[in-house]
Design an enzyme around this catalytic site. Structure first.
Site, PDB file in Angstrom:
ATOM      1  N   GLU A  12       0.809  -1.215   0.000  1.00 45.60           N
ATOM      2  CA  GLU A  12       0.000   0.000   0.000  1.00 45.60           C
ATOM      3  C   GLU A  12       0.847   1.273   0.000  1.00 45.60           C
ATOM      4  O   GLU A  12       0.361   2.355  -0.343  1.00 45.60           O
ATOM      5  CB  GLU A  12      -0.929   0.007   1.219  1.00 45.60           C
ATOM      6  CG  GLU A  12      -2.041  -1.030   1.170  1.00 45.60           C
ATOM      7  CD  GLU A  12      -3.066  -0.753   0.080  1.00 45.60           C
ATOM      8  OE1 GLU A  12      -3.101   0.377  -0.449  1.00 45.60           O
ATOM      9  OE2 GLU A  12      -3.813  -1.683  -0.265  1.00 45.60           O
TER      10      GLU A  12
ATOM     11  N   GLU B 286       7.979 -21.677   8.481  1.00 46.64           N
ATOM     12  CA  GLU B 286       8.150 -20.734   9.593  1.00 46.64           C
ATOM     13  C   GLU B 286       9.030 -21.302  10.697  1.00 46.64           C
ATOM     14  O   GLU B 286       9.495 -20.578  11.575  1.00 46.64           O
ATOM     15  CB  GLU B 286       6.802 -20.312  10.172  1.00 46.64           C
ATOM     16  CG  GLU B 286       6.078 -21.379  10.955  1.00 46.64           C
ATOM     17  CD  GLU B 286       4.808 -20.824  11.613  1.00 46.64           C
ATOM     18  OE1 GLU B 286       4.752 -20.866  12.859  1.00 46.64           O
ATOM     19  OE2 GLU B 286       3.913 -20.363  10.901  1.00 46.64           O
TER      20      GLU B 286
END
Length: 295
Positions: free
Chosen positions: A83, A114
């Site tokens: 963004e 992860e």
């Protein structure tokens, strides 16, 4: 590690009968729980301020802001980074979001990634991390190995490091220069950290990127004067911003926008100072992009 010791993994006493409630009662309960999140974030404002200052220093010396995480935490980092491009006309490399498992992990879980300390380090090596950068490791649990590995490598390189967790005394806090621990309490749905924890992380990332961009001159008053007009809606918004910043007419804003090659900030300076495009650009360069230093 005993997950039950983590607040984010504990059961919420207010939602023990969640599966027996009507839809509207579920919604009311979730809404009530969500209202506590901004108050939890408020307690961490001094730490968030330190991270913003670190990010500003990175930008001012040509460095980057790097978010890195796994699962929901990683996705939120990627979202905030993406963004920044249209909102602030930031180069895509200026704010980057890295997620364990790569871009495919944005939509489909990638098993096991992860849990690797080395993958976090490798992902930072791949983007050529330097001492000019700031790395923010994000993990609701505060214990994700991928994030810890990334923070440890970032420290070796000499980059500024910060952590964002939703548990007190989080493991990742020990591996960062600055730690943010937003304690939102047990989730409505036990262990589902995409809920309150995710909301808290989104609020914090909003603050960091927005405040850092304001700090390097990408905002005038409360207007996003560095907006990138990539579609018709943003073209019209750009003209509206010029009008609001200068009190000029739509026609004047449209003309300035066109003459400034669709650079909103440049158009604003041209209207406010009656300077040519070249003269206005020079003024902006001298002011390091801050309109306030010109007007």
């Amino acid at each position: 590690m005993d997950l039950e010791k983590l607040t984010t993994e504990q059961r919420n006493k207010s939602t023990m009968n969640l599966d027996t409630l009507s839809t509207i009662d579920i919604l009311r309960l979730m809404n009530e729980e969500d209202q506590s999140v901004p108050l939890s974030v408020r307690k961490e404002l001094p730490q968030i301020e330190k991270v913003v200052e670190a990010a500003k220093r990175s930008f001012q010396q040509g460095g980057h802001l790097i978010y890195i995480g796994a699962g929901t935490s990683g996705r939120l980092g990627v979202l905030d980074a993406a963004e920044c491009v249209p909102t602030f006309s930031a180069d895509p490399s200026m704010v980057q979001g890295l997620i364990a498992g790569g871009i495919s992990a944005m939509t489909v879980a990638v098993e096991g990634v992860e849990d690797s300390f080395m993958l976090g380090e490798e992902d930072l090596k791949r983007i050529h991390l330097t001492e000019k950068d700031t790395v923010i490791g994000i993990a609701a649990s505060g214990r994700t190995p991928y994030v810890i590995g990334a923070l440890d490598y970032a420290k070796k390189v000499g980059a500024a490091t910060a952590s964002l967790a939703c548990n007190k005394d989080a493991e990742i806090s020990k591996h960062a220069d600055i730690n943010i621990e937003v304690q939102v309490g047990p989730e409505v749905l036990t262990g589902s950290t995409r809920l309150k924890s995710g909301t808290a992380q989104k609020l914090v990332l909003n603050m960091i990127s927005t405040a850092a961009m304001i700090g390097i001159g990408k905002v005038y008053k409360n207007l996003m004067v560095d907006v990138k007009p990539t579609n018709s809606k943003l073209v019209e918004r750009s003209k509206s911003i010029i009008m609001q910043a200068t009190d000029c007419s739509y026609e004047e804003a449209e003309q300035a926008f066109r003459e400034a090659d669709e650079n909103v900030k440049l158009a604003i300076v041209m209207v406010l100072t009656n300077l040519s495009k070249e003269e206005a650009k020079q003024k902006l360069d001298e002011a390091k992009g801050f309109i306030r230093k010109i007007i």
